[in-house]
Design an enzyme around this catalytic site. Structure first.
Site, mmCIF file in Angstrom:
data_model
loop_
_atom_site.group_PDB
_atom_site.id
_atom_site.type_symbol
_atom_site.label_atom_id
_atom_site.label_comp_id
_atom_site.label_asym_id
_atom_site.label_seq_id
_atom_site.Cartn_x
_atom_site.Cartn_y
_atom_site.Cartn_z
ATOM 1 N N HIS A 160 0.837 -1.224 0.000
ATOM 2 C CA HIS A 160 0.000 0.000 0.000
ATOM 3 C C HIS A 160 0.865 1.264 0.000
ATOM 4 O O HIS A 160 0.421 2.307 0.469
ATOM 5 C CB HIS A 160 -0.952 0.034 1.197
ATOM 6 C CG HIS A 160 -1.680 -1.256 1.428
ATOM 7 N ND1 HIS A 160 -2.889 -1.546 0.838
ATOM 8 C CD2 HIS A 160 -1.344 -2.358 2.161
ATOM 9 C CE1 HIS A 160 -3.284 -2.751 1.217
ATOM 10 N NE2 HIS A 160 -2.348 -3.279 2.001
ATOM 11 N N SER A 281 14.609 21.706 -16.367
ATOM 12 C CA SER A 281 13.379 22.456 -16.618
ATOM 13 C C SER A 281 13.722 23.722 -17.380
ATOM 14 O O SER A 281 14.827 24.255 -17.253
ATOM 15 C CB SER A 281 12.733 22.805 -15.280
ATOM 16 O OG SER A 281 11.904 23.933 -15.413
ATOM 17 N N LYS A 287 15.724 21.982 -11.105
ATOM 18 C CA LYS A 287 15.086 20.697 -11.406
ATOM 19 C C LYS A 287 16.012 19.680 -12.085
ATOM 20 O O LYS A 287 16.855 20.028 -12.906
ATOM 21 C CB LYS A 287 13.867 20.921 -12.319
ATOM 22 C CG LYS A 287 12.689 21.590 -11.651
ATOM 23 C CD LYS A 287 12.105 20.800 -10.491
ATOM 24 C CE LYS A 287 11.251 19.651 -10.940
ATOM 25 N NZ LYS A 287 10.012 20.075 -11.563
ATOM 26 N N GLU A 294 9.386 8.611 -16.903
ATOM 27 C CA GLU A 294 8.009 9.092 -17.096
ATOM 28 C C GLU A 294 7.498 8.737 -18.489
ATOM 29 O O GLU A 294 6.341 8.350 -18.672
ATOM 30 C CB GLU A 294 7.942 10.611 -16.900
ATOM 31 C CG GLU A 294 8.161 11.026 -15.449
ATOM 32 C CD GLU A 294 8.413 12.523 -15.322
ATOM 33 O OE1 GLU A 294 7.622 13.315 -15.869
ATOM 34 O OE2 GLU A 294 9.410 12.901 -14.692
#
Ligand code: ARG
Length: 464
Positions: A160, A281, A287, A294
């Site tokens: 979980h 970024s 970043k 992704e």
């Protein structure tokens, strides 16, 4: 072939097909990738026609020479695909006839594009399955070499997404190695299912010529020939098997990607990607984004979509070939290229990824990860597990209220909850003990993981 040129079937028709129909019907913009399979298939077919005295040996030689020339010219860029051709099969046949004349017109004897395209696709799926297996094996080597470095690296195991019990980073990575191993086996199975040769099925009802089908199969490296001509021309199970297997590969890559994305976050910081496999970024200078992971996760959806496309495309097709089946190609090709592309970026990304060993251990020290071991301690001293579970529940509640961990509690506190607690409780709940004691086959203890590693290496024939 343009609308102003005569179609091969023009004799039956009073007018030329409409330009819109030609555009709509054409598949060469995507089925050109089958050119090599198409040419090799035609060569085997031509040799068989000669061997069976259906065409002369002279014609066979000129067909083979013509086809070899076409293959060479496509490979070196001298011959471009004609976007107006209906498909790759028509393109190559027309090109052959324009190069060698009448002999070219004999190539299609006893053959239909229906069995021809089935053959090309089967050859293609076999080739691609082998190439993807190679990539998956390379990925296995990377997972295994990372795991080799981290058999002692303790990290939290989750259910979980809540801290559950301690494992090691090696154990976690090898869970993925097992998934990929199954993918390899599935792909081998796909190749097996695909290993029947359809030429000789003709359009749907076989052929009237005395073909030697096994001769063609042998030349092209097929084990057997298809058993039923109607099925042989309209079976796309092997395409679906491939699409399903590739969806499965992407699902596995996507799960790992999701974890890598989490692990790269400030909150986890379990791993650090090599700068070469991260992106920045355009506005936020701080970043470092895990774009590759992704995108792998994002691209997974296309392979599921392709599988759905194929299932739906096939469900209402009466025997035998129907033009709907031309739609199999883009879906199949897209799944293949998606998996290959994803693996080509993912393999070096995982290879160069470094583990933050201290962060992982730190995280594993939190969240009462040793609570089960604490309960097992009492159980091993004779208390029924359910009762022990209840005692530890109370202890954990007390720790939460007092902002303590189990290892901070003095022995008196333990004993106030149950008299079976003794000094040895501290070594039992130590993180390393918790991991080492799970040395059951398939468990996270370094000794068990080393066995798992050895077995994987054996199965993948990786030498140390
Ligand atoms: N381009 C077609 C396909 O991919 C080849 C088979 C065409 N057969 C036919 N009878 N029109 O399915």
């Amino acid at each position: 072939m343009s609308a102003d040129q005569n179609k091969i079937w023009q004799g039956r028709f009073s007018v030329q097909s409409a330009e819109e129909v030609d555009v709509f019907n054409s598949s060469i913009s995507f089925d050109y990738v089958l050119y090599e399979e198409d040419i090799k298939g035609s060569m085997a077919h031509a040799k068989m026609l000669g061997k069976q005295n259906i065409i002369s040996e002279e014609d066979v030689s000129s067909i083979l020479e013509g086809l070899e020339g076409i293959l060479m010219d496509i490979n070196n860029g001298a011959l471009q695909f004609d976007p107006k051709a209906e498909d790759i099969h028509m393109f190559i046949e027309a090109e052959l006839t324009s190069r060698i004349g009448d002999a070219g017109k004999k190539l299609h004897t006893g053959r239909s594009r229906n069995d021809q395209v089935a053959l090309d696709l089967r050859l293609y799926v076999k080739k691609q399955a082998a190439e993807i297996i190679d990539q998956l094996e390379a990925f296995e080597s990377v997972l295994i070499s990372q795991a080799d470095k981290h058999t002692e690296t303790i990290m939290p195991g989750y259910t979980h997404l809540q801290i559950a019990q301690p494992v090691t980073f090696a154990h976690h990575l090898l869970a993925y190695a097992q998934m990929i191993l199954r993918d390899i086996k599935r792909l081998e199975e796909v190749a097996n299912h695909t290993d029947s040769m359809p030429l000789g099925n003709g359009a749907l009802a076989g052929t009237t010529y005395p073909f030697d089908r096994q001769f063609v199969a042998d030349q092209l490296g097929f084990k057997t020939v298809t058993a039923n001509s109607l099925d042989g021309v309209s079976d796309r199970d092997f395409v679906l098997d491939m699409a399903y297997t590739l969806s499965m590969v992407m699902m596995h890559l996507s799960r790992l990607s999701e974890e890598i994305i989490l692990w790269c976050s400030q909150e986890f910081k379990f791993v650090e990607l090599d700068d070469a496999f991260a992106t920045g970024s355009s506005i936020m200078p701080q970043k470092k984004n895990p774009d590759v992971a992704e995108l792998v996760r994002g691209k997974t959806g296309r392979t599921y979509g392709n599988l759905q496309t194929l299932l739906t495309m096939m469900k209402g097709i009466p025997l035998a070939y129907n033009k709907d089946m031309q739609e199999d190609k883009e879906a199949l090709f897209d799944s293949i290229s998606t998996v290959k592309l994803a693996l080509s970026a993912m393999i070096p990304m995982v290879d160069t990824m470094s583990a933050n060993v201290d962060r992982m251990r730190d995280a594993a020290s939190k969240g009462f990860i040793n609570a089960t071991d604490c309960a097992d301690y009492l159980t091993k001293k004779g208390l029924p597990f359910r009762e022990a579970y209840g005692v530890i529940g109370g202890l954990v509640k007390y720790c939460i209220e007092e902002d303590l961990t189990l290892k901070d509690l003095p022995l008196e506190t333990y004993q106030s909850y149950h008299e079976l607690f003794e000094q040895d409780i501290y070594s039992v709940i130590d993180l390393s003990t918790c991991v080492n004691i799970r040395d059951i086959e398939g468990g996270p203890a370094p000794s068990a993981v080393k066995k798992q590693l050895a077995m994987l290496k054996e199965q993948l024939e990786i030498v140390d």
